[in-house]
Design a protein around this motif. Sequence first.
Motif, PDB file in Angstrom:
ATOM      1  N   ASN A  81       0.825  -1.210   0.000  1.00 33.44           N
ATOM      2  CA  ASN A  81       0.000   0.000   0.000  1.00 33.44           C
ATOM      3  C   ASN A  81       0.858   1.258   0.000  1.00 33.44           C
ATOM      4  O   ASN A  81       0.523   2.250  -0.653  1.00 33.44           O
ATOM      5  CB  ASN A  81      -0.945   0.017   1.202  1.00 33.44           C
ATOM      6  N   THR A  82       1.981   1.192   0.720  1.00 31.94           N
ATOM      7  CA  THR A  82       2.896   2.332   0.728  1.00 31.94           C
ATOM      8  C   THR A  82       3.429   2.605  -0.678  1.00 31.94           C
ATOM      9  O   THR A  82       3.449   3.752  -1.147  1.00 31.94           O
ATOM     10  CB  THR A  82       4.072   2.075   1.690  1.00 31.94           C
ATOM     11  N   TYR A  83       3.847   1.538  -1.342  1.00 30.24           N
ATOM     12  CA  TYR A  83       4.330   1.699  -2.723  1.00 30.24           C
ATOM     13  C   TYR A  83       3.248   2.286  -3.624  1.00 30.24           C
ATOM     14  O   TYR A  83       3.501   3.188  -4.426  1.00 30.24           O
ATOM     15  CB  TYR A  83       4.762   0.356  -3.311  1.00 30.24           C
ATOM     16  N   VAL A  84       2.065   1.730  -3.517  1.00 29.13           N
ATOM     17  CA  VAL A  84       0.967   2.186  -4.384  1.00 29.13           C
ATOM     18  C   VAL A  84       0.679   3.662  -4.132  1.00 29.13           C
ATOM     19  O   VAL A  84       0.523   4.452  -5.079  1.00 29.13           O
ATOM     20  CB  VAL A  84      -0.295   1.333  -4.154  1.00 29.13           C
ATOM     21  N   GLU A  85       0.632   4.045  -2.875  1.00 32.86           N
ATOM     22  CA  GLU A  85       0.335   5.446  -2.548  1.00 32.86           C
ATOM     23  C   GLU A  85       1.410   6.376  -3.095  1.00 32.86           C
ATOM     24  O   GLU A  85       1.114   7.449  -3.629  1.00 32.86           O
ATOM     25  CB  GLU A  85       0.212   5.623  -1.027  1.00 32.86           C
ATOM     26  N   LYS A  86       2.669   5.972  -2.933  1.00 36.60           N
ATOM     27  CA  LYS A  86       3.757   6.827  -3.419  1.00 36.60           C
ATOM     28  C   LYS A  86       3.752   6.924  -4.948  1.00 36.60           C
ATOM     29  O   LYS A  86       4.002   7.985  -5.516  1.00 36.60           O
ATOM     30  CB  LYS A  86       5.107   6.309  -2.916  1.00 36.60           C
ATOM     31  N   ALA A  87       3.472   5.799  -5.590  1.00 38.07           N
ATOM     32  CA  ALA A  87       3.424   5.810  -7.059  1.00 38.07           C
ATOM     33  C   ALA A  87       2.291   6.721  -7.537  1.00 38.07           C
ATOM     34  O   ALA A  87       2.455   7.492  -8.491  1.00 38.07           O
ATOM     35  CB  ALA A  87       3.244   4.389  -7.587  1.00 38.07           C
ATOM     36  N   GLU A  88       1.159   6.628  -6.882  1.00 43.19           N
ATOM     37  CA  GLU A  88       0.014   7.460  -7.275  1.00 43.19           C
ATOM     38  C   GLU A  88       0.287   8.932  -6.983  1.00 43.19           C
ATOM     39  O   GLU A  88      -0.054   9.810  -7.793  1.00 43.19           O
ATOM     40  CB  GLU A  88      -1.253   6.978  -6.570  1.00 43.19           C
ATOM     41  N   ALA A  89       0.893   9.199  -5.830  1.00 42.49           N
ATOM     42  CA  ALA A  89       1.221  10.587  -5.491  1.00 42.49           C
ATOM     43  C   ALA A  89       2.201  11.164  -6.506  1.00 42.49           C
ATOM     44  O   ALA A  89       2.183  12.356  -6.814  1.00 42.49           O
ATOM     45  CB  ALA A  89       1.810  10.664  -4.082  1.00 42.49           C
ATOM     46  N   PHE A  90       3.060  10.305  -7.061  1.00 45.53           N
ATOM     47  CA  PHE A  90       4.043  10.729  -8.067  1.00 45.53           C
ATOM     48  C   PHE A  90       3.378  11.040  -9.400  1.00 45.53           C
ATOM     49  O   PHE A  90       3.879  11.836 -10.191  1.00 45.53           O
ATOM     50  CB  PHE A  90       5.087   9.624  -8.240  1.00 45.53           C
ATOM     51  N   GLY A  91       2.238  10.376  -9.653  1.00 45.13           N
ATOM     52  CA  GLY A  91       1.537  10.667 -10.892  1.00 45.13           C
ATOM     53  C   GLY A  91       1.152   9.450 -11.722  1.00 45.13           C
ATOM     54  O   GLY A  91       0.585   9.590 -12.805  1.00 45.13           O
ATOM     55  N   ALA A  92       1.481   8.253 -11.221  1.00 53.60           N
ATOM     56  CA  ALA A  92       1.007   7.051 -11.901  1.00 53.60           C
ATOM     57  C   ALA A  92      -0.481   6.906 -11.612  1.00 53.60           C
ATOM     58  O   ALA A  92      -0.922   7.083 -10.479  1.00 53.60           O
ATOM     59  CB  ALA A  92       1.763   5.823 -11.407  1.00 53.60           C
ATOM     60  N   GLN A  93      -1.250   6.625 -12.655  1.00 51.42           N
ATOM     61  CA  GLN A  93      -2.704   6.708 -12.485  1.00 51.42           C
ATOM     62  C   GLN A  93      -3.390   5.379 -12.238  1.00 51.42           C
ATOM     63  O   GLN A  93      -4.502   5.327 -11.735  1.00 51.42           O
ATOM     64  CB  GLN A  93      -3.318   7.369 -13.726  1.00 51.42           C
ATOM     65  N   ASP A  94      -2.727   4.297 -12.648  1.00 51.60           N
ATOM     66  CA  ASP A  94      -3.361   2.980 -12.512  1.00 51.60           C
ATOM     67  C   ASP A  94      -2.338   2.034 -11.893  1.00 51.60           C
ATOM     68  O   ASP A  94      -1.533   1.436 -12.593  1.00 51.60           O
ATOM     69  CB  ASP A  94      -3.813   2.497 -13.898  1.00 51.60           C
ATOM     70  N   VAL A  95      -2.348   1.949 -10.574  1.00 52.46           N
ATOM     71  CA  VAL A  95      -1.359   1.147  -9.852  1.00 52.46           C
ATOM     72  C   VAL A  95      -2.077   0.052  -9.080  1.00 52.46           C
ATOM     73  O   VAL A  95      -3.006   0.329  -8.321  1.00 52.46           O
ATOM     74  CB  VAL A  95      -0.534   2.016  -8.880  1.00 52.46           C
ATOM     75  N   GLN A  96      -1.640  -1.179  -9.297  1.00 55.03           N
ATOM     76  CA  GLN A  96      -2.328  -2.315  -8.672  1.00 55.03           C
ATOM     77  C   GLN A  96      -1.372  -3.102  -7.787  1.00 55.03           C
ATOM     78  O   GLN A  96      -0.345  -3.572  -8.248  1.00 55.03           O
ATOM     79  CB  GLN A  96      -2.883  -3.244  -9.747  1.00 55.03           C
ATOM     80  N   PRO A  97      -1.726  -3.274  -6.503  1.00 56.04           N
ATOM     81  CA  PRO A  97      -0.913  -4.135  -5.637  1.00 56.04           C
ATOM     82  C   PRO A  97      -1.253  -5.600  -5.908  1.00 56.04           C
ATOM     83  O   PRO A  97      -2.419  -5.962  -6.076  1.00 56.04           O
ATOM     84  CB  PRO A  97      -1.367  -3.728  -4.233  1.00 56.04           C
ATOM     85  N   LEU A  98      -0.202  -6.430  -5.969  1.00 56.37           N
ATOM     86  CA  LEU A  98      -0.388  -7.849  -6.238  1.00 56.37           C
ATOM     87  C   LEU A  98       0.416  -8.635  -5.208  1.00 56.37           C
ATOM     88  O   LEU A  98       1.613  -8.420  -5.060  1.00 56.37           O
ATOM     89  CB  LEU A  98       0.110  -8.188  -7.655  1.00 56.37           C
ATOM     90  N   ILE A  99      -0.242  -9.526  -4.510  1.00 52.69           N
ATOM     91  CA  ILE A  99       0.430 -10.303  -3.467  1.00 52.69           C
ATOM     92  C   ILE A  99       0.470 -11.769  -3.861  1.00 52.69           C
ATOM     93  O   ILE A  99      -0.518 -12.302  -4.357  1.00 52.69           O
ATOM     94  CB  ILE A  99      -0.292 -10.133  -2.109  1.00 52.69           C
ATOM     95  N   GLY A 100       1.638 -12.379  -3.675  1.00 51.19           N
ATOM     96  CA  GLY A 100       1.757 -13.811  -3.927  1.00 51.19           C
ATOM     97  C   GLY A 100       2.359 -14.510  -2.728  1.00 51.19           C
ATOM     98  O   GLY A 100       2.878 -13.874  -1.813  1.00 51.19           O
TER      99      GLY A 100
END
Lengths: 153, 153
Positions: A81-100
């Motif tokens: 979630n931290t990665y996704v939030e930072k990526a979105e705050a940076f300007g990436a618009q479609d970021v999906q977390p995937l857990i395996g």
Amino acid sequence: MATETEFEVESMHYNRLLLAVDDDDDESSRKAFNYACTLAKIYAIPLGIVSVLETGDLNIYQSLSPDLLSERRGEIAANLNTYVEKAEAFGAQDVQPLIGEGNPAHVILEEVAPAFKPDLIILGSHKRRGHNHIGHVAGEIAREANASVIIVR
Amino acid sequence: MATETEFEVESMHYNRLLLAVDDDDDESSRKAFNYACTLAKIYAIPLGIVSVLETGDLNIYQSLSPDLLSERRGEIAANLNTYVEKAEAFGAQDVQPLIGEGNPAHVILEEVAPAFKPDLIILGSHKRRGHNHIGHVAGEIAREANASVIIVR
């Protein structure tokens, strides 16, 4: 290719990115994240970020109590979630977390990539003990993926 | 990395590209060339294109007469010129042909890359006989280069 002169250069860029992250905090991981975010933003393309709870080593797996396992799952989800939030705050618009869960290379090659269908997989090199040699997981993915693979150093 | 939340995403792109080409004409080679030209044009950055006259196998090397060797060198130079011309016609502004002789991975890792100093090395995957496995040269460069490496499929 070199013997053929009748071809034209065509513009090429990637359309769907998969970044693999793990708990190793090295410079290549940070650069890989920066590069993934940059491409996702510039080209306005989807970015999947995958983290795998490593359970490939049965001894380690068995030693994880249900509580510990649950705790590790929670940590991975929170970190993603931290990665996704930072990526979105940076300007990436479609970021999906995937857990395996399982052997990281196997999970990424056999489960995550076939489902997410990236055309570029982005990996840190996770160089080992001062060598430039890439880690085992990166090497296996670079060798065997269907998609292009970039190893960021 | 995953345990640390106090970091900011930074834009990242590459500044100096090295594309390795050889005589194998497969789809990944064409894509790698397209990708290298696209990056070189968009970011207006230098692109080196390297081709190595393979002399690693002594039996093959010895069997090349001086005339044949000279002929092969001429072919490689002519092919490289074709690449350079096409890249420039596409819009890459600073394209340099680089010729090596010897074991391709060794020449690229030990001679060409240290001299040209790319921050991204671009390789076709040269998949073997229907498998996705990358060729030996690509694998060795991906493992051991100091720069980032992208394997294009």
